[in-house]
Design a protein around this motif. Structure first.
Motif, mmCIF file in Angstrom:
data_model
loop_
_atom_site.group_PDB
_atom_site.id
_atom_site.type_symbol
_atom_site.label_atom_id
_atom_site.label_comp_id
_atom_site.label_asym_id
_atom_site.label_seq_id
_atom_site.Cartn_x
_atom_site.Cartn_y
_atom_site.Cartn_z
ATOM 1 N N VAL A 97 12.737 0.443 6.477
ATOM 2 C CA VAL A 97 13.099 0.589 7.777
ATOM 3 C C VAL A 97 13.269 2.222 8.399
ATOM 4 O O VAL A 97 12.617 2.704 9.109
ATOM 5 C CB VAL A 97 14.321 -0.049 8.188
ATOM 6 C CG1 VAL A 97 14.963 0.132 9.227
ATOM 7 C CG2 VAL A 97 14.284 -1.408 7.897
ATOM 8 N N LEU A 98 13.776 2.973 7.090
ATOM 9 C CA LEU A 98 13.946 4.196 7.306
ATOM 10 C C LEU A 98 12.521 5.289 7.395
ATOM 11 O O LEU A 98 12.164 5.821 8.033
ATOM 12 C CB LEU A 98 14.650 5.044 6.258
ATOM 13 C CG LEU A 98 14.893 6.589 6.399
ATOM 14 C CD1 LEU A 98 15.716 6.864 7.651
ATOM 15 C CD2 LEU A 98 15.607 6.964 4.989
ATOM 16 N N ALA A 142 0.823 -1.167 -0.032
ATOM 17 C CA ALA A 142 -0.034 -0.020 -0.051
ATOM 18 C C ALA A 142 0.749 1.174 0.062
ATOM 19 O O ALA A 142 0.411 2.295 -0.369
ATOM 20 C CB ALA A 142 -0.860 0.106 1.262
ATOM 21 N N GLN A 143 2.033 1.183 0.696
ATOM 22 C CA GLN A 143 2.837 2.375 0.843
ATOM 23 C C GLN A 143 3.974 2.159 -0.216
ATOM 24 O O GLN A 143 4.807 3.330 -0.230
ATOM 25 C CB GLN A 143 3.437 2.611 2.360
ATOM 26 C CG GLN A 143 2.057 2.808 3.000
ATOM 27 C CD GLN A 143 2.602 3.183 4.581
ATOM 28 O OE1 GLN A 143 3.558 3.817 4.591
ATOM 29 N NE2 GLN A 143 1.659 2.675 5.262
ATOM 30 N N TYR A 144 4.328 1.136 -0.890
ATOM 31 C CA TYR A 144 5.300 0.864 -1.743
ATOM 32 C C TYR A 144 6.890 1.144 -1.292
ATOM 33 O O TYR A 144 7.532 1.744 -1.825
ATOM 34 C CB TYR A 144 5.004 1.398 -3.247
ATOM 35 C CG TYR A 144 3.974 1.362 -3.676
ATOM 36 C CD1 TYR A 144 3.422 0.190 -4.040
ATOM 37 C CD2 TYR A 144 2.774 2.463 -3.519
ATOM 38 C CE1 TYR A 144 1.938 -0.149 -4.393
ATOM 39 C CE2 TYR A 144 1.464 2.117 -4.104
ATOM 40 C CZ TYR A 144 1.124 0.928 -4.452
ATOM 41 O OH TYR A 144 -0.173 0.526 -4.805
ATOM 42 N N LEU A 145 6.949 1.095 -0.006
ATOM 43 C CA LEU A 145 8.519 1.044 0.501
ATOM 44 C C LEU A 145 9.031 -0.499 1.039
ATOM 45 O O LEU A 145 8.314 -1.420 1.311
ATOM 46 C CB LEU A 145 8.325 1.897 1.879
ATOM 47 C CG LEU A 145 7.743 3.099 1.895
ATOM 48 C CD1 LEU A 145 7.667 3.611 3.163
ATOM 49 C CD2 LEU A 145 8.864 4.051 0.969
ATOM 50 N N ILE A 190 20.342 2.925 11.621
ATOM 51 C CA ILE A 190 19.945 1.633 11.247
ATOM 52 C C ILE A 190 21.101 1.097 10.697
ATOM 53 O O ILE A 190 21.254 -0.191 10.730
ATOM 54 C CB ILE A 190 19.112 2.195 10.014
ATOM 55 C CG1 ILE A 190 17.667 2.600 10.328
ATOM 56 C CG2 ILE A 190 18.862 1.007 9.236
ATOM 57 C CD1 ILE A 190 16.727 3.539 9.273
ATOM 58 N N ALA A 191 22.301 1.585 10.159
ATOM 59 C CA ALA A 191 23.359 0.877 9.800
ATOM 60 C C ALA A 191 23.984 0.234 10.828
ATOM 61 O O ALA A 191 24.507 -1.022 10.725
ATOM 62 C CB ALA A 191 24.337 2.128 9.051
ATOM 63 N N VAL A 250 14.269 -7.897 9.219
ATOM 64 C CA VAL A 250 13.651 -6.403 9.108
ATOM 65 C C VAL A 250 12.843 -6.049 10.357
ATOM 66 O O VAL A 250 12.656 -4.901 10.692
ATOM 67 C CB VAL A 250 13.057 -6.317 7.894
ATOM 68 C CG1 VAL A 250 12.023 -5.259 7.702
ATOM 69 C CG2 VAL A 250 13.753 -6.439 6.532
ATOM 70 N N THR A 251 12.077 -7.122 10.732
ATOM 71 C CA THR A 251 11.208 -6.863 12.041
ATOM 72 C C THR A 251 12.068 -6.424 13.195
ATOM 73 O O THR A 251 11.702 -5.554 13.940
ATOM 74 C CB THR A 251 10.555 -7.987 12.292
ATOM 75 O OG1 THR A 251 9.489 -8.500 11.131
ATOM 76 C CG2 THR A 251 9.480 -7.787 13.632
ATOM 77 N N PHE A 252 13.107 -7.363 13.231
ATOM 78 C CA PHE A 252 14.157 -6.706 14.366
ATOM 79 C C PHE A 252 14.591 -5.529 14.268
ATOM 80 O O PHE A 252 14.800 -4.715 15.295
ATOM 81 C CB PHE A 252 15.081 -7.901 14.646
ATOM 82 C CG PHE A 252 16.027 -7.560 15.728
ATOM 83 C CD1 PHE A 252 16.015 -7.850 16.990
ATOM 84 C CD2 PHE A 252 17.484 -7.119 15.318
ATOM 85 C CE1 PHE A 252 16.782 -7.499 18.105
ATOM 86 C CE2 PHE A 252 18.310 -6.547 16.257
ATOM 87 C CZ PHE A 252 18.032 -6.940 17.574
ATOM 88 N N VAL A 253 15.327 -4.936 13.069
ATOM 89 C CA VAL A 253 16.066 -3.855 12.985
ATOM 90 C C VAL A 253 14.828 -2.751 12.823
ATOM 91 O O VAL A 253 15.271 -1.720 13.471
ATOM 92 C CB VAL A 253 16.557 -3.982 11.516
ATOM 93 C CG1 VAL A 253 17.160 -2.590 11.335
ATOM 94 C CG2 VAL A 253 17.688 -4.859 11.513
ATOM 95 N N ALA A 254 13.678 -2.930 12.086
ATOM 96 C CA ALA A 254 12.758 -1.829 12.216
ATOM 97 C C ALA A 254 12.267 -1.557 13.766
ATOM 98 O O ALA A 254 12.316 -0.234 14.077
ATOM 99 C CB ALA A 254 11.688 -2.121 11.579
#
Length: 186
Positions: free
Chosen positions: A110-111, A14-17, A75-76, A39-43
């Motif tokens: 994530v960002l 829906a948000q295309y990210l 994030i990095a 991605v879940t952990f990092v986000a």
């Protein structure tokens, strides 16, 4: 918020990210789940750390214009931590993720979640929950796409539509399907 983040406002459909890993890591369901977990952990962690950085460093010192740069650095750092953890503890998953694991650093999902949490002025707990739920939606979309692509390998697809072409058509159809969830929440 959980249903809305996973289905209605799905970060990919829906948000295309986060479309790069959606296309690149959706050939195998095991890799899709591993990527989704990373991605879940990092986000979730990135949203917590960036919220704290925004609240206690950027806003008090008038450094809001550095938001994107600071968020990317946070994030990095988290991605480096996850990469070292997976390399040591889960080497097969580390090898299967390959180049896509370091690319979480530049994953716009994530960002985007960290920035959306700030723009919506969520408190710390709500921001982390929102990022967690949206990352679950990311994982769901990745897993569903991997299942479809695994079925496409054994299906009869016209030669001109094989590979990326049919993958993009399927992504578009999934996106349209997820738009049907918008009627669930007023």
């Amino acid at each position: 918020m959980l249903i809305a983040a996973i289905f209605v406002n799905n970060i990919i459909l829906a948000q295309y990210l986060g479309c790069c890993p959606f296309v690149g890591c959706s050939k195998d369901r095991g890799v899709a789940v591993g990527m989704g977990a990373a991605v879940t952990f990092v986000a979730s962690m990135a949203t917590a750390f960036t919220w704290l950085m925004q609240k206690y460093v950027l806003n008090p010192f008038g450094l809001g214009y550095l938001q994107t740069l600071v968020f990317i650095l946070v994030i990095a750092s988290l991605v480096q931590f996850v990469e070292m953890f997976l390399k040591k503890m889960v080497p097969p998953l580390y090898k299967s993720l390959g180049i896509f694991l370091p690319l979480i650093t530049t994953n716009c999902a994530v960002l985007g979640l960290a920035i959306l949490a700030q723009r919506n002025e969520f408190g710390l707990g709500v921001a982390v929950f929102y990022a967690f739920a949206a990352a679950l939606g990311f994982t769901l979309a990745l897993f569903l796409m991997a299942g479809i692509r695994e079925r496409l390998i054994i299906s009869r697809v016209p030669k001109s539509m094989q590979g990326t072409s049919i993958g993009l058509v399927m992504a578009g159809l999934m996106s349209l399907t997820f738009f049907a969830f918008q009627g669930m929440i007023g």
